[in-house]
Design a protein around this motif. Sequence first.
Motif, PDB file in Angstrom:
ATOM      1  N   THR A  57      38.062  43.043  30.183  1.00  0.00           N
ATOM      2  CA  THR A  57      37.661  43.782  28.981  1.00  0.00           C
ATOM      3  C   THR A  57      37.290  42.872  27.813  1.00  0.00           C
ATOM      4  N   SER A  58      37.135  41.591  28.093  1.00  0.00           N
ATOM      5  CA  SER A  58      36.717  40.622  27.074  1.00  0.00           C
ATOM      6  C   SER A  58      35.342  40.070  27.410  1.00  0.00           C
ATOM      7  N   ILE A  69      46.191  47.902  23.486  1.00  0.00           N
ATOM      8  CA  ILE A  69      45.152  46.856  23.531  1.00  0.00           C
ATOM      9  C   ILE A  69      44.139  47.081  22.412  1.00  0.00           C
ATOM     10  N   LYS A  70      43.692  48.305  22.242  1.00  0.00           N
ATOM     11  CA  LYS A  70      42.699  48.612  21.213  1.00  0.00           C
ATOM     12  C   LYS A  70      43.234  48.302  19.816  1.00  0.00           C
ATOM     13  N   ALA A 109      31.798  42.228  28.240  1.00  0.00           N
ATOM     14  CA  ALA A 109      33.052  42.879  28.594  1.00  0.00           C
ATOM     15  C   ALA A 109      32.787  44.168  29.364  1.00  0.00           C
ATOM     16  N   SER A 169      45.494  46.025  19.086  1.00  0.00           N
ATOM     17  CA  SER A 169      45.706  44.577  18.927  1.00  0.00           C
ATOM     18  C   SER A 169      44.396  43.790  18.820  1.00  0.00           C
ATOM     19  N   ARG A 170      43.280  44.406  19.135  1.00  0.00           N
ATOM     20  CA  ARG A 170      42.012  43.675  19.076  1.00  0.00           C
ATOM     21  C   ARG A 170      41.399  43.859  17.760  1.00  0.00           C
ATOM     22  N   ASP A 189      42.827  41.737  30.444  1.00  0.00           N
ATOM     23  CA  ASP A 189      42.241  40.982  29.338  1.00  0.00           C
ATOM     24  C   ASP A 189      40.907  40.363  29.735  1.00  0.00           C
TER      25      ASP A 189
END
Length: 158
Positions: free
Chosen positions: A109-110, A154-155, A117, A157-158, A106
Amino acid sequence: MPVNWLKTENIQQIHIAAHLHDIGKIGVPDAVLNKEGKLDDEEWEAMKKHPSIGAEILSKSRHLKELKYIVLCHHERFDGEGYPLGLKGEEIPVGARIIAICDSIDAMTSNRSYRKAHDFDYCYQEIKNNLGKMYDPIIGQYVLDHWEEIISVIKISR
């Protein structure tokens, strides 16, 4: 590593602890949390207190106190160079070892106030390069072996 190596109760505890792992940041000054740029030594020491603060907060709840050790240890490193206790290897609760990798993914990549990121390829390589150092080598390899599945979640959920 078989999918069912953790009991359902442990999985639920780790899931809840993952949501609460940074609760101790409530005790870190906003000036430190929101600082743009690198933290100085004093600010870094204040930031490093958040796992202990979080464990103390959770210890006050009869429902959450069983999670306090996972939260306390989520910045320990497999090689013993982490904080706040300097635990190493399997001295670190398995939940904390799992959360450490998730939290790193997290964080990398943030976007942060001090950097953009990183992409998922960079993140993958960092995890690979730090197996046995920052990360449990077995759990970390499991993450790498299931990388495409993980990043697809992840993709979404973002």
